[in-house]
Motif scaffolding. Structure first.
Motif, short mmCIF file in Angstrom:
data_model
loop_
_atom_site.label_atom_id
_atom_site.label_comp_id
_atom_site.label_asym_id
_atom_site.label_seq_id
_atom_site.Cartn_x
_atom_site.Cartn_y
_atom_site.Cartn_z
N THR A 132 0.82 -1.21 0.00
CA THR A 132 0.00 0.00 0.00
C THR A 132 0.86 1.26 0.00
OG1 THR A 132 -0.17 -0.23 2.40
CG2 THR A 132 -2.01 -1.07 1.09
N PRO A 175 -1.81 7.29 -5.27
CA PRO A 175 -1.64 6.20 -4.30
C PRO A 175 -1.68 4.83 -4.96
CG PRO A 175 -3.85 7.14 -4.15
CD PRO A 175 -3.06 8.04 -5.07
N THR A 177 -3.53 2.42 -4.34
CA THR A 177 -4.91 2.00 -4.62
C THR A 177 -5.35 2.49 -5.99
OG1 THR A 177 -5.64 3.95 -3.36
CG2 THR A 177 -5.64 1.82 -2.22
N TRP A 178 -4.94 3.70 -6.37
CA TRP A 178 -5.24 4.23 -7.70
C TRP A 178 -4.61 3.34 -8.77
CZ3 TRP A 178 -2.45 5.98 -11.88
CH2 TRP A 178 -3.10 6.80 -12.82
N LYS A 180 -3.76 0.20 -8.51
CA LYS A 180 -4.41 -1.11 -8.54
C LYS A 180 -5.74 -1.04 -9.29
CE LYS A 180 -6.24 -4.85 -5.65
NZ LYS A 180 -7.59 -4.85 -6.25
N GLU A 181 -6.50 0.00 -9.05
CA GLU A 181 -7.80 0.15 -9.71
C GLU A 181 -7.65 0.24 -11.23
OE1 GLU A 181 -9.28 3.64 -7.88
OE2 GLU A 181 -9.86 2.63 -6.01
N TYR A 185 -1.17 -2.71 -10.62
CA TYR A 185 -0.96 -3.71 -9.58
C TYR A 185 -2.15 -4.66 -9.56
CZ TYR A 185 2.31 -0.13 -7.84
OH TYR A 185 3.31 0.80 -7.72
N GLU A 187 -2.54 -6.95 -6.88
CA GLU A 187 -2.93 -7.06 -5.48
C GLU A 187 -2.06 -6.15 -4.63
OE1 GLU A 187 -3.63 -11.05 -3.90
OE2 GLU A 187 -3.41 -11.85 -5.93
N LEU A 188 -2.62 -5.68 -3.52
CA LEU A 188 -1.89 -4.83 -2.58
C LEU A 188 -1.84 -5.48 -1.21
CD1 LEU A 188 -3.35 -1.26 -3.34
CD2 LEU A 188 -1.21 -2.25 -4.18
N ASP A 190 -0.38 -4.77 3.05
CA ASP A 190 0.00 -3.74 4.01
C ASP A 190 1.48 -3.80 4.38
OD1 ASP A 190 -2.54 -2.59 4.17
OD2 ASP A 190 -3.18 -4.01 5.73
#
Length: 258
Positions: A132, A175, A177-178, A180-181, A185, A187-188, A190
């Motif tokens: 992340t 980020p 997450t952006w 991955k969406e 990526y 999978e993410l 921690d």
């Protein structure tokens, strides 16, 4: 004692009993990539991909905070003519094309920030895991050039609209997450420990599949990119010219002095 950043760094390879080859690179300046490391990394990817014992490749860097900071600013400042500029930026072309033409599936392991050429390296892998903390930024425009060489790899992975956002909003991180969406990526995780466990488990899964099927599938994934052998070199020429401009010289110096 000072370190020569143009010759520092290393590329290392290990292969386990399952045929999982791990290629790891490191540079003390946030895993930036001077020409010598780019050439070595591209050659290593090609060589390991041709070895019969290799079933799958994991591509990773050392350290915790940064996966790859992209181009070496010291080397950018040392470029004196277009030939040198072309040669330097062609290094990123060689790495991306080595990933593209490698017969084995390459799993990316991105533990931290990916900047500039680092985003291109991540995009050139076939399946990419990240933490992340693995924010992304194409910072080239900030220093007077552009993400010309890595652009095709990034655009192929995340789409033209998202690529344009990254390329034009060059001063800001997006980020993980952006990323991955938008498909950079898969999978993410921690923590780096969770990331490593997932990468290893996926590599072991792939290592048990039919290697001929994996090679054929990878060729399908990369259909329509054969022209990258010349396209990425042409793009390197654009960056090689721009890096000589006074605007870019001053921008790089200002960026380095921050």
């Amino acid at each position: 004692m000072t370190t020569n950043t143009l010759t520092a760094g290393k590329v290392e390879t290990t292969t386990d009993d399952l045929g999982i080859a791990t290629i790891s690179f490191f540079h003390p300046a946030h895993n930036s990539l001077p020409s010598s490391l780019l050439t070595e990394l591209a050659s290593t990817i090609s060589t390991v991909g041709q070895q019969a014992e290799t079933k799958v490749i994991i591509l990773r860097s050392e350290g915790e905070r940064t996966f790859c900071a992209g181009a070496s600013f010291d080397e950018l400042m040392a470029i004196q003519d277009e030939a040198q500029g072309l040669a330097f930026f062609s290094g990123f072309a060689q790495v991306i094309n080595a990933c593209r033409t490698c017969h084995k599936v390459i799993i990316g392991r991105v533990q931290g920030k990916a900047i500039g050429g680092g985003v291109g390296v991540a995009a050139a892998t076939d399946y990419c895991f990240a933490t992340t903390q693995a924010a992304v930024k194409l910072s080239e425009l900030v220093v007077g050039i552009g993400p010309f060489v890595v652009g095709p790899a990034v655009e192929r992975k995340i789409g033209s609209a998202a690529y344009a956002q990254l390329a034009l909003d060059a001063a800001e991180f997006r980020p993980a997450t952006w990323a991955k969406e938008r498909g950079l990526y898969a999978e993410l995780f921690d923590t780096a420990a969770e990331l490593d466990a997932a990468v290893q488990a996926f590599a072991e899964k792939l290592a048990r599949y039919n290697p001929e099927a994996l090679t054929a599938l990878k060729q399908v994934f990369w259909e329509g990119t054969a022209h990258w052998d010349t396209l990425l070199v042409e793009r390197a020429g654009i960056s090689g010219r721009l890096v000589l401009s006074e605007f870019t010289r001053q921008a790089i110096q200002a960026f380095k002095s921050k």
